[in-house]
Motif scaffolding. Sequence first.
Motif, PDB file in Angstrom:
ATOM      1  N   THR A  23      11.835   3.217   2.459  1.00  0.00           N
ATOM      2  CA  THR A  23      10.436   2.460   2.810  1.00  0.00           C
ATOM      3  C   THR A  23      10.813   1.129   2.901  1.00  0.00           C
ATOM      4  O   THR A  23      10.337   0.462   4.120  1.00  0.00           O
ATOM      5  CB  THR A  23       9.522   2.946   1.761  1.00  0.00           C
ATOM      6  OG1 THR A  23       9.149   4.184   1.586  1.00  0.00           O
ATOM      7  CG2 THR A  23       8.053   2.283   1.959  1.00  0.00           C
ATOM      8  N   PHE A  24      11.518   0.361   2.022  1.00  0.00           N
ATOM      9  CA  PHE A  24      11.682  -0.902   1.967  1.00  0.00           C
ATOM     10  C   PHE A  24      12.621  -1.299   3.460  1.00  0.00           C
ATOM     11  O   PHE A  24      12.232  -2.288   4.181  1.00  0.00           O
ATOM     12  CB  PHE A  24      12.576  -1.360   0.932  1.00  0.00           C
ATOM     13  CG  PHE A  24      12.684  -2.837   0.809  1.00  0.00           C
ATOM     14  CD1 PHE A  24      11.519  -3.578   0.578  1.00  0.00           C
ATOM     15  CD2 PHE A  24      13.787  -3.535   0.889  1.00  0.00           C
ATOM     16  CE1 PHE A  24      11.675  -5.112   0.265  1.00  0.00           C
ATOM     17  CE2 PHE A  24      14.032  -4.911   1.035  1.00  0.00           C
ATOM     18  CZ  PHE A  24      12.782  -5.756   0.681  1.00  0.00           C
ATOM     19  N   LEU A  25      13.612  -0.422   3.742  1.00  0.00           N
ATOM     20  CA  LEU A  25      14.416  -0.826   4.856  1.00  0.00           C
ATOM     21  C   LEU A  25      13.891  -0.587   6.311  1.00  0.00           C
ATOM     22  O   LEU A  25      14.066  -1.116   7.141  1.00  0.00           O
ATOM     23  CB  LEU A  25      15.816   0.112   4.736  1.00  0.00           C
ATOM     24  CG  LEU A  25      16.716  -0.546   3.674  1.00  0.00           C
ATOM     25  CD1 LEU A  25      18.123   0.284   3.605  1.00  0.00           C
ATOM     26  CD2 LEU A  25      17.226  -2.017   3.700  1.00  0.00           C
TER      27      LEU A  25
ATOM     28  N   LEU B 280       0.704  -1.200  -0.004  1.00  0.00           N
ATOM     29  CA  LEU B 280       0.006  -0.140   0.017  1.00  0.00           C
ATOM     30  C   LEU B 280       0.983   1.286  -0.061  1.00  0.00           C
ATOM     31  O   LEU B 280       0.594   2.208  -0.790  1.00  0.00           O
ATOM     32  CB  LEU B 280      -0.855  -0.040   1.078  1.00  0.00           C
ATOM     33  CG  LEU B 280      -1.831   1.226   1.473  1.00  0.00           C
ATOM     34  CD1 LEU B 280      -2.868   1.506   0.452  1.00  0.00           C
ATOM     35  CD2 LEU B 280      -2.750   1.072   2.761  1.00  0.00           C
ATOM     36  N   THR B 281       1.918   1.495   0.620  1.00  0.00           N
ATOM     37  CA  THR B 281       2.829   2.316   0.751  1.00  0.00           C
ATOM     38  C   THR B 281       3.577   2.609  -0.641  1.00  0.00           C
ATOM     39  O   THR B 281       3.696   3.789  -1.022  1.00  0.00           O
ATOM     40  CB  THR B 281       3.837   2.111   1.915  1.00  0.00           C
ATOM     41  OG1 THR B 281       3.375   1.931   3.040  1.00  0.00           O
ATOM     42  CG2 THR B 281       4.940   3.474   2.082  1.00  0.00           C
ATOM     43  N   PHE B 282       3.841   1.585  -1.290  1.00  0.00           N
ATOM     44  CA  PHE B 282       4.643   1.582  -2.466  1.00  0.00           C
ATOM     45  C   PHE B 282       3.563   2.157  -3.653  1.00  0.00           C
ATOM     46  O   PHE B 282       3.953   2.912  -4.590  1.00  0.00           O
ATOM     47  CB  PHE B 282       5.173   0.443  -3.003  1.00  0.00           C
ATOM     48  CG  PHE B 282       6.474   0.145  -2.303  1.00  0.00           C
ATOM     49  CD1 PHE B 282       7.405   1.065  -2.478  1.00  0.00           C
ATOM     50  CD2 PHE B 282       6.854  -1.125  -1.888  1.00  0.00           C
ATOM     51  CE1 PHE B 282       8.563   0.699  -1.621  1.00  0.00           C
ATOM     52  CE2 PHE B 282       7.992  -1.532  -1.246  1.00  0.00           C
ATOM     53  CZ  PHE B 282       8.931  -0.389  -1.025  1.00  0.00           C
TER      54      PHE B 282
ATOM     55  N   ILE C  88      14.492   6.936  -5.825  1.00  0.00           N
ATOM     56  CA  ILE C  88      15.062   5.657  -5.349  1.00  0.00           C
ATOM     57  C   ILE C  88      15.243   5.574  -3.795  1.00  0.00           C
ATOM     58  O   ILE C  88      15.285   4.736  -3.401  1.00  0.00           O
ATOM     59  CB  ILE C  88      16.479   5.867  -6.139  1.00  0.00           C
ATOM     60  CG1 ILE C  88      16.283   5.391  -7.584  1.00  0.00           C
ATOM     61  CG2 ILE C  88      17.538   4.634  -5.543  1.00  0.00           C
ATOM     62  CD1 ILE C  88      17.570   5.559  -8.612  1.00  0.00           C
ATOM     63  N   PHE C  89      15.588   6.726  -3.385  1.00  0.00           N
ATOM     64  CA  PHE C  89      15.692   6.989  -1.897  1.00  0.00           C
ATOM     65  C   PHE C  89      14.414   6.713  -1.159  1.00  0.00           C
ATOM     66  O   PHE C  89      14.684   5.839  -0.291  1.00  0.00           O
ATOM     67  CB  PHE C  89      16.020   8.542  -1.585  1.00  0.00           C
ATOM     68  CG  PHE C  89      16.129   8.597   0.025  1.00  0.00           C
ATOM     69  CD1 PHE C  89      17.136   8.331   0.814  1.00  0.00           C
ATOM     70  CD2 PHE C  89      15.222   9.330   0.549  1.00  0.00           C
ATOM     71  CE1 PHE C  89      17.214   8.558   2.057  1.00  0.00           C
ATOM     72  CE2 PHE C  89      15.098   9.641   1.946  1.00  0.00           C
ATOM     73  CZ  PHE C  89      16.328   9.071   2.537  1.00  0.00           C
ATOM     74  N   SER C  90      13.271   7.016  -1.595  1.00  0.00           N
ATOM     75  CA  SER C  90      11.802   6.812  -1.123  1.00  0.00           C
ATOM     76  C   SER C  90      11.873   5.334  -0.951  1.00  0.00           C
ATOM     77  O   SER C  90      11.289   4.656  -0.040  1.00  0.00           O
ATOM     78  CB  SER C  90      10.948   7.551  -1.907  1.00  0.00           C
ATOM     79  OG  SER C  90      11.059   9.009  -1.827  1.00  0.00           O
ATOM     80  N   ILE C  91      11.974   4.574  -2.253  1.00  0.00           N
ATOM     81  CA  ILE C  91      11.967   3.099  -2.152  1.00  0.00           C
ATOM     82  C   ILE C  91      12.843   2.523  -1.342  1.00  0.00           C
ATOM     83  O   ILE C  91      12.384   1.715  -0.344  1.00  0.00           O
ATOM     84  CB  ILE C  91      11.987   2.731  -3.649  1.00  0.00           C
ATOM     85  CG1 ILE C  91      10.917   3.071  -4.660  1.00  0.00           C
ATOM     86  CG2 ILE C  91      12.095   1.252  -3.743  1.00  0.00           C
ATOM     87  CD1 ILE C  91      11.274   2.999  -5.978  1.00  0.00           C
ATOM     88  N   VAL C  92      14.144   2.675  -1.097  1.00  0.00           N
ATOM     89  CA  VAL C  92      15.002   2.102  -0.293  1.00  0.00           C
ATOM     90  C   VAL C  92      14.491   2.409   1.050  1.00  0.00           C
ATOM     91  O   VAL C  92      14.518   1.473   2.034  1.00  0.00           O
ATOM     92  CB  VAL C  92      16.418   2.557  -0.720  1.00  0.00           C
ATOM     93  CG1 VAL C  92      17.492   1.968   0.205  1.00  0.00           C
ATOM     94  CG2 VAL C  92      16.757   1.978  -2.066  1.00  0.00           C
TER      95      VAL C  92
ATOM     96  N   PHE D  94       4.483   1.984  20.212  1.00  0.00           N
ATOM     97  CA  PHE D  94       4.847   1.924  18.781  1.00  0.00           C
ATOM     98  C   PHE D  94       6.180   2.404  18.320  1.00  0.00           C
ATOM     99  O   PHE D  94       6.715   3.368  18.908  1.00  0.00           O
ATOM    100  CB  PHE D  94       3.876   2.647  18.046  1.00  0.00           C
ATOM    101  CG  PHE D  94       3.928   2.482  16.378  1.00  0.00           C
ATOM    102  CD1 PHE D  94       3.694   1.371  15.692  1.00  0.00           C
ATOM    103  CD2 PHE D  94       4.328   3.639  15.600  1.00  0.00           C
ATOM    104  CE1 PHE D  94       3.497   1.316  14.501  1.00  0.00           C
ATOM    105  CE2 PHE D  94       4.370   3.674  14.294  1.00  0.00           C
ATOM    106  CZ  PHE D  94       3.944   2.430  13.634  1.00  0.00           C
ATOM    107  N   GLN D  95       6.963   1.466  17.662  1.00  0.00           N
ATOM    108  CA  GLN D  95       8.284   1.813  17.286  1.00  0.00           C
ATOM    109  C   GLN D  95       8.246   2.088  15.879  1.00  0.00           C
ATOM    110  O   GLN D  95       7.628   1.453  14.965  1.00  0.00           O
ATOM    111  CB  GLN D  95       9.097   0.808  17.854  1.00  0.00           C
ATOM    112  CG  GLN D  95       9.085  -0.374  17.117  1.00  0.00           C
ATOM    113  CD  GLN D  95      10.184  -1.325  17.531  1.00  0.00           C
ATOM    114  OE1 GLN D  95      11.101  -1.080  18.300  1.00  0.00           O
ATOM    115  NE2 GLN D  95      10.522  -2.501  17.002  1.00  0.00           N
ATOM    116  N   ARG D  96       9.186   2.930  15.234  1.00  0.00           N
ATOM    117  CA  ARG D  96       9.568   3.179  13.968  1.00  0.00           C
ATOM    118  C   ARG D  96      10.889   3.734  13.763  1.00  0.00           C
ATOM    119  O   ARG D  96      11.480   4.690  14.866  1.00  0.00           O
ATOM    120  CB  ARG D  96       8.273   4.156  13.449  1.00  0.00           C
ATOM    121  CG  ARG D  96       8.375   5.342  13.695  1.00  0.00           C
ATOM    122  CD  ARG D  96       7.248   5.894  13.209  1.00  0.00           C
ATOM    123  NE  ARG D  96       6.822   7.416  13.877  1.00  0.00           N
ATOM    124  CZ  ARG D  96       6.163   7.339  15.198  1.00  0.00           C
ATOM    125  NH1 ARG D  96       5.959   6.186  15.719  1.00  0.00           N
ATOM    126  NH2 ARG D  96       5.931   8.446  15.744  1.00  0.00           N
ATOM    127  N   GLY D  97      11.403   3.894  12.620  1.00  0.00           N
ATOM    128  CA  GLY D  97      12.561   4.530  12.494  1.00  0.00           C
ATOM    129  C   GLY D  97      13.687   3.743  11.857  1.00  0.00           C
ATOM    130  O   GLY D  97      13.853   2.718  12.138  1.00  0.00           O
TER     131      GLY D  97
END
Length: 173
Positions: free
Chosen positions: A82-84, A32-34, A76-80, A100-103
């Motif tokens: 988001t994926f990582l 969904l994010t992609f 490219i930065f956004s894809i990488v 909730f954790q993120r980052g």
Amino acid sequence: MENFTNSILLPEKLPEIDAKTFNPLDKKYLKLTFIRMAVFFVVLVGGFISFIFISEGNIPKTPLIIISSVLAVLLIFSIVYTFLSFPRKGYLVREKDISFQRGLITYKLTTVPFNRIQHVEVNQGVLAKLFALSSLKLFTAGGNASDLSIHGLPRDVALNLKAFLSEKISEHE
């Protein structure tokens, strides 16, 4: 009168939150994010191409190359990123709070104690509905924005969490 105590707690004696105990978000949320990212970049590139056609080729090649390169690097930065960063997102429900954790570049852990929650919402956008995903939003006293939002939950999990948290809220009233 009661005896008031305020003992010292040493950092090494505090309970730890192990990152491995967090529940991951649904993998459909990554898709969904992609999709959202693709729509954004299609609109952005479409606007750029429209601008080129409207200007009837009067734009020098150097700015076109620079803008095109910036858009490509951004994509490219956004894809990488988001994926990582996706595997590092997760939620954890404990006896007295929800976290909730993120980052990836910067790490953020948000914890909201049940006794501070005043309102719980489950939201589902148009695209999220296609994937049967929902967002859980927790509100505490003050402010109009949610204090904690967990996106990418399966609909049934979000509803179960809302029911659980609503029960915990009523215990503290």
